[in-house]
Design an enzyme around this catalytic site. Structure first.
Site, PDB file in Angstrom:
ATOM      1  N   ASP A  66      -2.354  -1.498  -3.860  1.00  0.00           N
ATOM      2  CA  ASP A  66      -2.720  -0.135  -4.214  1.00  0.00           C
ATOM      3  C   ASP A  66      -1.419   0.650  -4.268  1.00  0.00           C
ATOM      4  O   ASP A  66      -0.897   1.057  -3.226  1.00  0.00           O
ATOM      5  CB  ASP A  66      -3.687   0.439  -3.168  1.00  0.00           C
ATOM      6  CG  ASP A  66      -4.050   1.883  -3.442  1.00  0.00           C
ATOM      7  OD1 ASP A  66      -3.598   2.431  -4.477  1.00  0.00           O
ATOM      8  OD2 ASP A  66      -4.769   2.481  -2.612  1.00  0.00           O
ATOM      9  N   HIS A  99     -12.334   1.679  -4.332  1.00  0.00           N
ATOM     10  CA  HIS A  99     -11.538   0.836  -5.228  1.00  0.00           C
ATOM     11  C   HIS A  99     -12.336  -0.404  -5.600  1.00  0.00           C
ATOM     12  O   HIS A  99     -13.150  -0.904  -4.812  1.00  0.00           O
ATOM     13  CB  HIS A  99     -10.249   0.368  -4.542  1.00  0.00           C
ATOM     14  CG  HIS A  99      -9.274   1.453  -4.252  1.00  0.00           C
ATOM     15  ND1 HIS A  99      -8.128   1.638  -4.988  1.00  0.00           N
ATOM     16  CD2 HIS A  99      -9.271   2.417  -3.290  1.00  0.00           C
ATOM     17  CE1 HIS A  99      -7.445   2.658  -4.496  1.00  0.00           C
ATOM     18  NE2 HIS A  99      -8.119   3.148  -3.462  1.00  0.00           N
ATOM     19  N   TYR A 110       0.870  -1.174   0.000  1.00  0.00           N
ATOM     20  CA  TYR A 110       0.000   0.000   0.000  1.00  0.00           C
ATOM     21  C   TYR A 110       0.912   1.230   0.000  1.00  0.00           C
ATOM     22  O   TYR A 110       1.391   1.675   1.041  1.00  0.00           O
ATOM     23  CB  TYR A 110      -0.921  -0.013   1.231  1.00  0.00           C
ATOM     24  CG  TYR A 110      -1.797   1.219   1.380  1.00  0.00           C
ATOM     25  CD1 TYR A 110      -2.446   1.762   0.279  1.00  0.00           C
ATOM     26  CD2 TYR A 110      -1.973   1.836   2.621  1.00  0.00           C
ATOM     27  CE1 TYR A 110      -3.244   2.894   0.409  1.00  0.00           C
ATOM     28  CE2 TYR A 110      -2.766   2.955   2.765  1.00  0.00           C
ATOM     29  CZ  TYR A 110      -3.395   3.481   1.664  1.00  0.00           C
ATOM     30  OH  TYR A 110      -4.187   4.609   1.801  1.00  0.00           O
TER      31      TYR A 110
END
Length: 262
Positions: free
Chosen positions: A150, A253, A107
């Site tokens: 991500d 998302h 992330y």
């Protein structure tokens, strides 16, 4: 043995536990990598996931902030985590499958709103984090590895709804795209999603600010699946589960999936 893997920024695993369970039931990936869990590891709601067959987990967590987890039907063992750029954030965890394949779940910092590290500390942290990833891959080149997460950057012109309008918007600025490219090159990573879907607009994130996100369709591809060259050709069937973005009280998302015949 073939397996299907999904990556999803869930934006609070406790708040959206029911959505995670729905995804596990309907899409049934063998492995699900979650980002922005926003929970200490001991508060991740494992019972419901265990009941669906996802009895293996490695994770790093923080209270109300960051956090990454790998849920799996397949046996796996923890393979460490890195605190890139020394931020003290729970942004990476790795797991090793029984066949030796390593899965990295990242992330990357979002970077705030202003693409200038002189006035925005968060943007500097993002660039430093990517540089640290790059240097780690240079120092220890990955093999038989998958990297997902991500990454908070949409690198290609067709990874955003308007290349021209987003050139000065964090997530698509040239300096970020270059930094991500250096990180990818350092590990020899292959962008599996774009290997499978080489042409056309493709997004995995749509802002909460849009009243009708689907009709406006001002998306960005911030979520990625990469693989090292030794296994990249074993990947196929990449897809973005766009409909999940329209579930009740969703994350902003959508999950990204790929299948690996290993």
């Amino acid at each position: 043995m073939p397996f299907t893997l999904a990556t999803w920024n869930i934006n609070s695993v406790r708040l959206r536990e029911a959505l995670v369970r729905r995804l596990l039931e309907e899409a049934a990936p063998d492995i699900l990598c979650l980002q922005e869990c926003k929970a200490p590891v001991d508060l991740i709601p494992r019972e419901g996931f265990d009941a669906l067959g996802y009895r293996h987990m490695v994770a790093r967590g923080q209270k109300g902030y960051n956090g990454v987890a790998i849920l799996s039907k397949l046996p796996l063992e923890e393979a460490g985590s890195d605190d890139h750029a020394g931020l003290g954030h729970a942004r990476h965890v790795a797991a090793r499958l029984e066949d030796g394949t390593v899965i990295h779940n990242f992330y990357v910092p979002a970077g705030g709103d202003v693409p200038d590290r002189e006035v925005n500390e968060k943007f500097g942290q993002k660039l430093d984090y990517l540089a640290s990833m790059r240097d780690a891959f240079h120092a220890d080149p990955p093999k038989r590895s998958i990297l997902v997460g991500d990454l908070n950057i949409a690198p290609r012109e067709d990874d955003v709804w308007s290349h021209k309008q987003l050139l000065k918007v964090v997530s698509h600025t040239p300096v970020e795209v270059a930094a991500l490219g250096e990180t990818q090159e350092a590990g020899g990573w292959v962008d599996v999603t774009r290997k499978d879907i080489p042409e056309g607009q493709l997004y995995s994130w749509w802002s909460y600010r849009a009243k009708d996100w689907s009709a406006a369709d001002k998306g960005r591809r911030l979520d990625h699946v990469w693989a090292t060259p030794d296994i990249a050709n074993a990947a196929h069937s990449s897809r973005v589960l766009r409909d999940v973005r329209g579930w009740e009280k969703p994350s902003d998302h959508a999950p990204v999936m790929a299948t690996f015949d290993l």
